[in-house]
Design an enzyme around this catalytic site. Structure first.
Site, PDB file in Angstrom:
ATOM      1  N   ASN A 157       7.706  -3.214   6.386  1.00  0.00           N
ATOM      2  CA  ASN A 157       7.802  -2.969   7.842  1.00  0.00           C
ATOM      3  C   ASN A 157       6.949  -3.932   8.667  1.00  0.00           C
ATOM      4  O   ASN A 157       7.292  -4.253   9.804  1.00  0.00           O
ATOM      5  CB  ASN A 157       7.516  -1.504   8.187  1.00  0.00           C
ATOM      6  N   LYS A 180       1.692  -8.900  -3.897  1.00  0.00           N
ATOM      7  CA  LYS A 180       3.075  -8.512  -4.247  1.00  0.00           C
ATOM      8  C   LYS A 180       3.707  -7.964  -2.972  1.00  0.00           C
ATOM      9  O   LYS A 180       3.465  -6.834  -2.578  1.00  0.00           O
ATOM     10  CB  LYS A 180       3.026  -7.429  -5.317  1.00  0.00           C
ATOM     11  N   PRO A 181       4.519  -8.803  -2.290  1.00  0.00           N
ATOM     12  CA  PRO A 181       5.166  -8.303  -1.073  1.00  0.00           C
ATOM     13  C   PRO A 181       6.367  -7.425  -1.424  1.00  0.00           C
ATOM     14  O   PRO A 181       6.846  -7.445  -2.554  1.00  0.00           O
ATOM     15  CB  PRO A 181       5.632  -9.585  -0.380  1.00  0.00           C
ATOM     16  N   SER A 183      10.142  -6.250  -1.810  1.00  0.00           N
ATOM     17  CA  SER A 183      11.293  -7.070  -2.207  1.00  0.00           C
ATOM     18  C   SER A 183      12.270  -7.298  -1.054  1.00  0.00           C
ATOM     19  O   SER A 183      13.068  -8.226  -1.092  1.00  0.00           O
ATOM     20  CB  SER A 183      12.035  -6.409  -3.369  1.00  0.00           C
ATOM     21  N   GLU A 255      -3.296   2.728   2.181  1.00  0.00           N
ATOM     22  CA  GLU A 255      -2.856   2.966   3.558  1.00  0.00           C
ATOM     23  C   GLU A 255      -1.452   3.535   3.425  1.00  0.00           C
ATOM     24  O   GLU A 255      -0.510   2.798   3.193  1.00  0.00           O
ATOM     25  CB  GLU A 255      -2.925   1.631   4.302  1.00  0.00           C
ATOM     26  N   CYS A 289       4.116   3.317  10.078  1.00  0.00           N
ATOM     27  CA  CYS A 289       3.460   4.529   9.554  1.00  0.00           C
ATOM     28  C   CYS A 289       2.666   5.229  10.646  1.00  0.00           C
ATOM     29  O   CYS A 289       2.183   6.332  10.441  1.00  0.00           O
ATOM     30  CB  CYS A 289       2.595   4.182   8.358  1.00  0.00           C
ATOM     31  N   GLU A 386       8.168  12.590   7.142  1.00  0.00           N
ATOM     32  CA  GLU A 386       8.188  11.342   7.900  1.00  0.00           C
ATOM     33  C   GLU A 386       9.647  10.843   7.954  1.00  0.00           C
ATOM     34  O   GLU A 386      10.301  10.730   6.918  1.00  0.00           O
ATOM     35  CB  GLU A 386       7.305  10.349   7.144  1.00  0.00           C
TER      36      GLU A 386
END
Ligand code: ADP
Length: 488
Positions: A157, A180-181, A183, A255, A289, A386
Site C-alpha cells: 500500500n 523483501k517488498p 510481490s 506495524e 492501516c 478491517e
C-alpha cells in the site's frame, strides 16, 4: 513504461551490490491493478537467494558500522537527493504497479524522502549516557551500537515510504538491510535500490529480494545472522513472523493492522470533520492501516455530517491513477475487491443503509465505488474487521462514555481520530483512547517527525522520530572500575 530515466525500471534483484536473477530463473508476473495488464516480471527468489543476501549483508556490516555517522549521513543525503530528482519517474512506476493517483504517488515519494532526510540528521545524535555509580571507584557508561543485519518486509500500500521509514534509521546507525517488498509492488523497491547504488552505499549494505514471501520470510526470521526484523503488513502475517523470530530471539518491530475509529463530537467544526474524514477514509482508496474504519457521529450533528460527507464523496473521481483528473484509483486486486463487496453486502443485510455507492464501479476490474453506509449496526462484520477499501460505515452515538467504549472495542490499537473543541473533552478522550496514534482535529497525522505505531494487536515498536532509532540499536553498558594507583 514512459520514464525519463529508464534505468529505474529493473526486473532483477539487488544482492551484494549485483543485479541478479533467481537461481532457477523463475519469475513472478506483476500486473497493473487499473488495467489488469502485465507490467513486467521479477525474480522469484527463495531460501538460497535469501541466505546469499543475508551473508552479503553480514560481510558488509563491519565496514559499514565502522564508518562515522557523518559518513553514513552523507550517503543517505545523496540517496534522498536522487529520489527527489527522480520523483516523476518513481511516481509513475508506483502508480502503474500500485494504482494510486499520480499526485498521491508523488506525495508518497516525497514523504519517503523526508524520512531519509530526518534520519540523515538524527543519526548524528545517537548519544550514550554516563550514570553516577553508587560505589566510589566505579563508572557506569552506556553506549549504543547497531544491532546488525536487518530484515525488512514491506507491504504494497505504501511501496516506497515503508522501505525508507525502515531503512533510513537502520542504515543510518550502521545496520545493513535485506528488503523483501510485496510481490504486487516490487518495482518501486527495485528503483530505490538503483538510486541507493548510485548514492554510494557499499555493496551488501542495501539488498532487495523479490519472490516467495513465505520462503524469504522464514529464512529472514530463522537465520541467526539476522538480528532484527521490521515488518509492516497484516496482523495475521505479523503473528507468523513473531513465532518464527522466537527461534533466534530476534528484535522485532511490527506495524500491523488497524481499525481506526473516527469520532465527531457535537461541538466539532463539521466542515473540518468532513474534510478530515474524506482524507482519512479515501486516501489510497481506503487501503491504509490508519484509514478511518468506523465513523462515530454524535446524534445532534449526525444528519448534518452525513449530508455534507456524502456530498463530498460524490465528488471523488475514480479512475486510472495516471489520468490527471483521478483522485481515487483501483483496489490492489480481486481478493481485496471481494472483501469490500462482502463487507458492504453483509452490512446491508444486518440493517445498514447505502447513502452513496455500494457496488463495483462501472469501470469494472478492481474498481469499487466510494461508499458511505449509514445506520450500521454492531452485528455487521465491518464493525469488527478491517475493510481496506473505500467504504465508510457511520454509527450514531449519544454520550462520551458510550463512544469511548465503542472505539476501544477492538483488538487493534493503531490510529484513532476525533473532532471536538472543548479542551477538557479533548484531554479526556485523548487519554482514554487505547491507540498508539490519536489524531485530534486532523485526518492526516503521518510525518517523519512523529513516532508511528500501535498498541494491542496493531504492533510493537515505533517508526519515525527519534524513537524510531531505538529499534535498530542495542544498548551496551560498560562497568568500569577506576584504579588510580598502578599495581606492580
Ligand atoms: P496485506 O494484507 O497488506 O497484503 P500481508 O501481511 O499479506 O499484508 O503482506 C505484507 C508483506 O508480508 C508482503 O511483503 C507479503 O509478501 C509478506 N508476506 C505475506 N505472507 C508472508 C509470510 N508467510 N512470511 C513472510 N512474509 C509474508
Amino acid at each position: 513504461m514512459e520514464l525519463k530515466n529508464k534505468s529505474l525500471f529493473k526486473q532483477e534483484c539487488f544482492i551484494g551490490g549485483k543485479w541478479v536473477k533467481s537461481l532457477n530463473n523463475d519469475t513472478i508476473q506483476v500486473d497493473n491493478p487499473a488495467t489488469l495488464k502485465s507490467i513486467g516480471n521479477v525474480p522469484k527468489c527463495g531460501k538460497e537467494e535469501t541466505k546469499n543476501a543475508i551473508e552479503a549483508a553480514n560481510d558488509a556490516f563491519l565496514n559499514w558500522k565502522n564508518k562515522t555517522a557523518k559518513e553514513r549521513s552523507i550517503i543517505l543525503k545523496q540517496w534522498q537527493d536522487l529520489i527527489i530528482k527522480n520523483v516523476d519517474d518513481l511516481a509513475h512506476i508506483m502508480t502503474v504497479e500500485q494504482g494510486k493517483p499520480l499526485a498521491e504517488s508523488k506525495g508518497e515519494i516525497l514523504m519517503g524522502a523526508s524520512y531519509i532526510e530526518f534520519y540523515a540528521e538524527e543519526v548524528k545524535r545517537v548519544y550514550g549516557d554516563i550514570i553516577p555509580d553508587p560505589l566510589p571507584d566505579r563508572r557506569i557508561v552506556v553506549i549504543k551500537q547497531p544491532v546488525g543485519v536487518v530484515g525488512a518486509i514491506t507491504p504494497w500500500n505504501f511501496p516506497s515510504t515503508m522501505i525508507t521509514r525502515k531503512c533510513a534509521p537502520a542504515l543510518g546507525v550502521g545496520c545493513p538491510v535485506v528488503i523483501k517488498p510485496a510481490s504486487q509492488t516490487p518495482f518501486s523497491a527495485l528503483a530505490l535500490a538503483v538510486l541507493a547504488e548510485e548514492a554510494g552505499f557499499p555493496p551488501g549494505v542495501f539488498n532487495v529480494l523479490t519472490g516467495s514471501a513465505s520462503e524469504i520470510g522464514k529464512e529472514l526470521t530463522e537465520n541467526p545472522i539476522v538480528k532484527k526484523i521490521s515488518f509492516t503488513g497484516s496482523t495475521e502475517v505479523g503473528k507468523i513472523l513473531l513465532k518464527q523470530s522466537a527461534s533466534t530471539v530476534k528484535k522485532v518491530s511490527m506495524e500491523l493492522g488497524g481499525h481506526a475509529p473516527f469520532i465527531v463530537f457535537e461541538d466539532a467544526n463539521i466542515d473540518e470533520a468532513v474534510s478530515g474524514a474524506i482524507m482519512s477514509k479515501f486516501r489510497n482508496s481506503g487501503q491504509t492501516c490508519i484509514c478511518a474504519n468506523r465513523l462515530f457521529v454524535h446524534e445532534k450533528v449526525y444528519e448534518e455530517f452525513l449530508e455534507k460527507f456524502v456530498k463530498k464523496v460524490a465528488e471523488i473521481k475514480v479512475g486510472n491513477g495516471l489520468e490527471e483528473s483521478t483522485n481515487s484509483g483501483p483496489l490492489i486486486d480481486q481478493y481485496s475487491l471481494e472483501k469490500v463487496k462482502d463487507h458492504v453486502q453483509d452490512a446491508v443485510k444486518t440493517g445498514a443503509k447505502i447513502a452513496i455507492g455500494g457496488d463495483i464501479h462501472k469501470l469494472g476490474g478492481n474498481f469499487y465505488q466510494p461508499t458511505v453506509l449509514s445506520n450500521v449496526t454492531n452485528k455487521a462484520k465491518i464493525t469488527y474487521e478491517e475493510t481496506f477499501g473505500p467504504v465508510a460505515p457511520i454509527y450514531k452515538f449519544s454520550s462520551d462514555e458510550e463512544v469511548i467504549n465503542l472505539a476501544n472495542d477492538t483488538p487493534y490499537g493503531l490510529a484513532s481520530y476525533f473532532y471536538a473543541r472543548d479542551i477538557g473533552k479533548i484531554w479526556k478522550v485523548a487519554e482514554a483512547l487505547e491507540y498508539g496514534i490519536v489524531s485530534v482535529n486532523t485526518g492526516l497525522p503521518t510525518k517523519a517527525e512523529i513516532p508511528f505505531g500501535g498498541v494491542k494487536e496493531s504492533g510493537l515498536g515505533r517508526e519515525g522520530s527519534k524513537y524510531g532509532l531505538d529499534d535498530y540499536l542495542e544498548i551496551k553498558y560498560l562497568s568500569l572500575i577506576h584504579i588510580s594507583e598502578p599495581t606492580r
